[in-house]
Design a protein around this motif. Sequence first.
Motif, PDB file in Angstrom:
ATOM      1  N   GLY A   1       0.745  -1.316   0.049  1.00  0.00           N
ATOM      2  CA  GLY A   1       0.036   0.000  -0.143  1.00  0.00           C
ATOM      3  C   GLY A   1       0.929   1.100   0.129  1.00  0.00           C
ATOM      4  N   TYR A   2       0.377   2.413  -0.729  1.00  0.00           N
ATOM      5  CA  TYR A   2       1.065   3.572  -0.569  1.00  0.00           C
ATOM      6  C   TYR A   2       0.093   4.641  -0.864  1.00  0.00           C
ATOM      7  CZ  TYR A   2       0.701   3.943  -5.901  1.00  0.00           C
ATOM      8  OH  TYR A   2       0.345   3.888  -7.041  1.00  0.00           O
ATOM      9  N   ARG A   3       0.587   5.696  -0.518  1.00  0.00           N
ATOM     10  CA  ARG A   3       0.174   7.165  -0.761  1.00  0.00           C
ATOM     11  C   ARG A   3       0.932   8.127  -1.177  1.00  0.00           C
ATOM     12  NH1 ARG A   3       0.168  10.636   3.757  1.00  0.00           N
ATOM     13  NH2 ARG A   3       1.227   9.916   5.459  1.00  0.00           N
ATOM     14  N   ILE A   4       0.469   9.381  -1.925  1.00  0.00           N
ATOM     15  CA  ILE A   4       1.294  10.251  -2.602  1.00  0.00           C
ATOM     16  C   ILE A   4       0.619  11.608  -1.766  1.00  0.00           C
ATOM     17  CG2 ILE A   4       2.224  11.715  -4.483  1.00  0.00           C
ATOM     18  CD1 ILE A   4       2.269   9.131  -5.831  1.00  0.00           C
ATOM     19  N   GLN A   5       1.527  12.399  -1.113  1.00  0.00           N
ATOM     20  CA  GLN A   5       0.945  13.652  -0.708  1.00  0.00           C
ATOM     21  C   GLN A   5       1.845  14.819  -1.415  1.00  0.00           C
ATOM     22  OE1 GLN A   5       0.530  14.086   3.557  1.00  0.00           O
ATOM     23  NE2 GLN A   5      -0.094  16.238   3.157  1.00  0.00           N
ATOM     24  N   VAL A   6       1.017  16.051  -2.009  1.00  0.00           N
ATOM     25  CA  VAL A   6       1.962  16.932  -2.590  1.00  0.00           C
ATOM     26  C   VAL A   6       1.882  18.274  -1.684  1.00  0.00           C
ATOM     27  CG1 VAL A   6       2.236  18.483  -4.689  1.00  0.00           C
ATOM     28  CG2 VAL A   6       1.861  15.933  -4.803  1.00  0.00           C
ATOM     29  N   PHE A   7       2.882  18.857  -1.200  1.00  0.00           N
ATOM     30  CA  PHE A   7       2.842  20.113  -0.325  1.00  0.00           C
ATOM     31  C   PHE A   7       3.015  21.129  -1.014  1.00  0.00           C
ATOM     32  CE2 PHE A   7       4.126  16.141   2.244  1.00  0.00           C
ATOM     33  CZ  PHE A   7       3.394  16.246   3.109  1.00  0.00           C
ATOM     34  N   THR A   8       2.344  22.223  -0.832  1.00  0.00           N
ATOM     35  CA  THR A   8       2.727  23.435  -1.570  1.00  0.00           C
ATOM     36  C   THR A   8       2.690  24.555  -0.489  1.00  0.00           C
ATOM     37  OG1 THR A   8       0.232  23.655  -1.479  1.00  0.00           O
ATOM     38  CG2 THR A   8       1.072  22.900  -3.475  1.00  0.00           C
ATOM     39  N   ASP A   9       2.141  24.747   0.658  1.00  0.00           N
ATOM     40  CA  ASP A   9       2.490  25.715   1.392  1.00  0.00           C
ATOM     41  C   ASP A   9       1.992  25.415   2.896  1.00  0.00           C
ATOM     42  OD1 ASP A   9      -0.651  25.586   1.344  1.00  0.00           O
ATOM     43  OD2 ASP A   9      -0.644  27.454   0.735  1.00  0.00           O
TER      44      ASP A   9
ATOM     45  N   ILE B   1       5.801  13.652  -1.975  1.00  0.00           N
ATOM     46  CA  ILE B   1       6.563  12.618  -1.191  1.00  0.00           C
ATOM     47  C   ILE B   1       5.593  11.429  -1.281  1.00  0.00           C
ATOM     48  CG2 ILE B   1       7.204  11.998   1.206  1.00  0.00           C
ATOM     49  CD1 ILE B   1       7.608  14.682   1.780  1.00  0.00           C
ATOM     50  N   LEU B   2       6.197  10.104  -1.653  1.00  0.00           N
ATOM     51  CA  LEU B   2       5.524   9.004  -1.701  1.00  0.00           C
ATOM     52  C   LEU B   2       5.736   8.326  -0.263  1.00  0.00           C
ATOM     53  CD1 LEU B   2       5.344   6.401  -4.566  1.00  0.00           C
ATOM     54  CD2 LEU B   2       5.786   5.689  -2.279  1.00  0.00           C
ATOM     55  N   TYR B   3       4.607   7.720   0.409  1.00  0.00           N
ATOM     56  CA  TYR B   3       4.600   7.016   1.692  1.00  0.00           C
ATOM     57  C   TYR B   3       4.291   5.727   1.672  1.00  0.00           C
ATOM     58  CZ  TYR B   3       4.765  11.897   3.847  1.00  0.00           C
ATOM     59  OH  TYR B   3       5.266  13.206   4.064  1.00  0.00           O
ATOM     60  N   VAL B   4       5.186   4.988   2.234  1.00  0.00           N
ATOM     61  CA  VAL B   4       4.512   3.584   2.388  1.00  0.00           C
ATOM     62  C   VAL B   4       4.131   3.368   4.168  1.00  0.00           C
ATOM     63  CG1 VAL B   4       5.077   0.919   2.476  1.00  0.00           C
ATOM     64  CG2 VAL B   4       5.736   2.385   0.539  1.00  0.00           C
ATOM     65  N   GLY B   5       2.732   3.290   4.476  1.00  0.00           N
ATOM     66  CA  GLY B   5       2.501   3.501   5.546  1.00  0.00           C
ATOM     67  C   GLY B   5       2.659   5.025   6.024  1.00  0.00           C
TER      68      GLY B   5
ATOM     69  N   ALA C   1      14.849  11.931  -5.260  1.00  0.00           N
ATOM     70  CA  ALA C   1      15.505  10.846  -4.438  1.00  0.00           C
ATOM     71  C   ALA C   1      14.520   9.799  -3.975  1.00  0.00           C
ATOM     72  CB  ALA C   1      16.101  11.558  -3.099  1.00  0.00           C
ATOM     73  N   HIS C   2      15.222   8.578  -3.686  1.00  0.00           N
ATOM     74  CA  HIS C   2      14.232   7.714  -3.284  1.00  0.00           C
ATOM     75  C   HIS C   2      15.206   6.752  -2.445  1.00  0.00           C
ATOM     76  CE1 HIS C   2      16.069   5.532  -6.946  1.00  0.00           C
ATOM     77  NE2 HIS C   2      16.252   4.547  -6.341  1.00  0.00           N
ATOM     78  N   ASP C   3      14.431   5.876  -1.660  1.00  0.00           N
ATOM     79  CA  ASP C   3      15.087   5.087  -0.611  1.00  0.00           C
ATOM     80  C   ASP C   3      15.432   3.745  -1.231  1.00  0.00           C
ATOM     81  OD1 ASP C   3      15.765   3.037   1.182  1.00  0.00           O
ATOM     82  OD2 ASP C   3      14.248   3.750   2.980  1.00  0.00           O
ATOM     83  N   GLU C   4      16.795   3.656  -1.164  1.00  0.00           N
ATOM     84  CA  GLU C   4      17.182   2.327  -2.059  1.00  0.00           C
ATOM     85  C   GLU C   4      16.868   1.140  -1.602  1.00  0.00           C
ATOM     86  OE1 GLU C   4      20.528   2.267  -4.553  1.00  0.00           O
ATOM     87  OE2 GLU C   4      18.648   3.495  -4.793  1.00  0.00           O
ATOM     88  N   GLN C   5      16.172   0.947  -0.375  1.00  0.00           N
ATOM     89  CA  GLN C   5      15.714  -0.428  -0.025  1.00  0.00           C
ATOM     90  C   GLN C   5      14.429  -0.713  -0.807  1.00  0.00           C
ATOM     91  OE1 GLN C   5      15.246  -0.573   4.154  1.00  0.00           O
ATOM     92  NE2 GLN C   5      17.361  -0.228   4.542  1.00  0.00           N
ATOM     93  N   TRP C   6      13.806   0.621  -1.223  1.00  0.00           N
ATOM     94  CA  TRP C   6      12.575   0.244  -2.095  1.00  0.00           C
ATOM     95  C   TRP C   6      12.491   0.480  -3.609  1.00  0.00           C
ATOM     96  CZ3 TRP C   6       7.880  -0.705   0.488  1.00  0.00           C
ATOM     97  CH2 TRP C   6       8.159  -0.691   1.887  1.00  0.00           C
ATOM     98  N   LYS C   7      13.704   0.447  -4.029  1.00  0.00           N
ATOM     99  CA  LYS C   7      14.091   0.579  -5.295  1.00  0.00           C
ATOM    100  C   LYS C   7      13.346  -0.471  -6.396  1.00  0.00           C
ATOM    101  CE  LYS C   7      18.733  -1.335  -6.004  1.00  0.00           C
ATOM    102  NZ  LYS C   7      19.973  -1.101  -6.304  1.00  0.00           N
ATOM    103  N   ARG C   8      13.276  -1.561  -6.085  1.00  0.00           N
ATOM    104  CA  ARG C   8      12.556  -2.619  -6.692  1.00  0.00           C
ATOM    105  C   ARG C   8      11.291  -2.227  -7.142  1.00  0.00           C
ATOM    106  NH1 ARG C   8      12.612  -4.389  -1.472  1.00  0.00           N
ATOM    107  NH2 ARG C   8      10.720  -5.353  -0.761  1.00  0.00           N
ATOM    108  N   TYR C   9      10.441  -1.190  -6.428  1.00  0.00           N
ATOM    109  CA  TYR C   9       8.953  -1.097  -6.801  1.00  0.00           C
ATOM    110  C   TYR C   9       9.228   0.459  -7.549  1.00  0.00           C
ATOM    111  CZ  TYR C   9       7.776  -4.081  -3.053  1.00  0.00           C
ATOM    112  OH  TYR C   9       7.559  -5.169  -2.593  1.00  0.00           O
ATOM    113  N   SER C  10      10.373   0.764  -8.030  1.00  0.00           N
ATOM    114  CA  SER C  10      10.580   2.165  -8.515  1.00  0.00           C
ATOM    115  C   SER C  10       9.792   3.426  -8.180  1.00  0.00           C
ATOM    116  CB  SER C  10      10.028   1.763 -10.267  1.00  0.00           C
ATOM    117  OG  SER C  10      10.756   0.974 -10.728  1.00  0.00           O
TER     118      SER C  10
END
Length: 338
Positions: free
Chosen positions: A184-192, A237-241, A263-272
């Motif tokens: 599961g994942y979610r993406i949040q875009v911060f602006t202000d 930012i893409l979050y897992v949990g 940037a991305h966490d190398e431990q999760w790179k298999r999911y691109s």
Amino acid sequence: MEFVCYAHWEQLPKSAASLFSQAACDSLFFSRPWFENLLMTTPADRQSLLLACVVEDGRVLGLLPLEMRDSRHWYGLTNLYASLYTLLLAEHRQREVIGCLARGLSNLSFASLRLDPVAADDGKLEGLQQAMESLGIACHRRFRFYNWIHRAQGQSFEDYMAARPARVRNSIARKARKLAREHGYRIQVFTDSGLQKAMSDYYAVHDRSWKASEQYRDFIDGLVSALAEQGWLRLGILYVGETPVAAQLWFVVHGKASIFKLAHDEQWKRYSPGSILIRHLMEQVIDHDRVEEIDFLTGNDAYKQDWMSERRERWTLYCIRSPEPERGIGRLLKWLNR
């Protein structure tokens, strides 16, 4: 019309504001928030500021922001994050203003002047180069890096993605389904708002990525804060949990989206996760921000070609003063090979 130099940012006449507003339409890197954050958060070893201006009746008609790293060698006011530099000019009487600026610069004591990175088709700097050469100052250009962009031309995000390579579309869709199914994942875009937590998450991802530790956090933090105030920030930012695994800094300024940091966490790179996040932000800037251009800024990385459709060149402009041509060429070659 006269040539005037200012040694402090606060000395700039208020009329310079119109130059910055006009220049910001061309690039984030010409905007007032960019320069002010650069000066506010710059390393302590930065040398003297020199704001070379052409002024008439209190109105600033031209501005070339420079720094004197020593008494003889001068540079455009930039840093390692700057992907473009130019001469700021009012819309009218540009040839006259450039001539006044060149004459004023030629009377100063520099031995060499280096301006970069500059666009290959920058007519303002081309005019300055011609004016400097007419005054006996040798000028030379050298390739710096490639710059990939995409012109939206009114297309939707759906149309944009349909034009990407099939392997890219299929790979991202497959990886997104796999990540959603397994974690599961979610993406949040911060602006202000929520920026303190968002930047903490951004650095957490950056520190777990393949990239070196961020050396100039004050600069990045200041830039994010300044551009958020203008409504220009898109921090995805893409979050897992609750764990951030990919983070990207984009800026949207006057119809142009700049992809500033990835940037991305190398431990999760298999999911691109980085590619999943790029796709999300592409949809944001194309369908919601309605940008005219998306700019990958610096570099010729192969993956950028998958997302972009046009490649441009960035150059360095050198201006070398020497009353003796042979000696001047030798000095230039020595400087270029440093």
